[in-house]
Design a protein around this motif. Structure first.
Motif, PDB file in Angstrom:
ATOM      1  N   CYS A  11      56.840 -34.407  30.806  1.00  0.00           N
ATOM      2  CA  CYS A  11      57.606 -33.266  31.338  1.00  0.00           C
ATOM      3  C   CYS A  11      57.097 -31.946  30.754  1.00  0.00           C
ATOM      4  O   CYS A  11      56.947 -30.959  31.483  1.00  0.00           O
ATOM      5  N   ILE A  12      56.836 -31.942  29.464  1.00  0.00           N
ATOM      6  CA  ILE A  12      56.289 -30.737  28.829  1.00  0.00           C
ATOM      7  C   ILE A  12      54.931 -30.405  29.433  1.00  0.00           C
ATOM      8  O   ILE A  12      54.628 -29.238  29.720  1.00  0.00           O
ATOM      9  N   SER A  13      54.128 -31.420  29.677  1.00  0.00           N
ATOM     10  CA  SER A  13      52.800 -31.222  30.247  1.00  0.00           C
ATOM     11  C   SER A  13      52.869 -30.655  31.671  1.00  0.00           C
ATOM     12  O   SER A  13      52.060 -29.806  32.047  1.00  0.00           O
TER      13      SER A  13
END
Length: 123
Positions: A11-13
């Motif tokens: 998700c961060i990516s």
């Protein structure tokens, strides 16, 4: 535990990949491909959702299938990048040194898109 970590990092990516569309020097493709791999190994639902995404899905699929990015995608990326650079450098930032740094990073980002990111290969 591993599955949860992969999902969080994925998700961060994705977020970093989307930001990378607009911010010079922050790569888009590696973050989206990393997200795809992380979701593939942790959540079929998130992997499929990323690949079905209206905006990111075709970009990821084309890159994975043909190992490159089309000229239209590169042009849109460069236009978005320079739009944000122009807004930042000439509308927000007042420090000359920061403006120059931002413009240099824009040139580096443009060169990266043009010369480092592989071109779409025809079948």
């Amino acid at each position: 535990m591993k599955k949860a970590i992969y999902i969080i990092i994925g998700c961060i990516s994705v977020v970093l990949g989307i930001i990378g569309i607009f911010v010079p020097g922050l790569p888009t493709t590696p973050f989206l491909l990393l997200s795809s791999w992380l979701f593939y190994n942790s959540s079929k639902r998130l992997h499929d959702a990323l690949h079905r995404s209206k905006w990111l899905g075709p970009y990821i699929r084309r890159f994975q299938e043909k190992k490159g990015v089309g000229w239209k995608t590169k042009a849109v990326s460069i236009i978005c990048m320079w739009t944000m650079i122009s807004i930042s450098a000439f509308g927000v930032i007042e420090n000359l040194h920061v403006r120059i740094l931002l413009l240099i990073l824009g040139v580096v980002g443009t060169c990266s898109v043009l010369f480092i990111v592989p071109n779409l290969k025809k079948k």
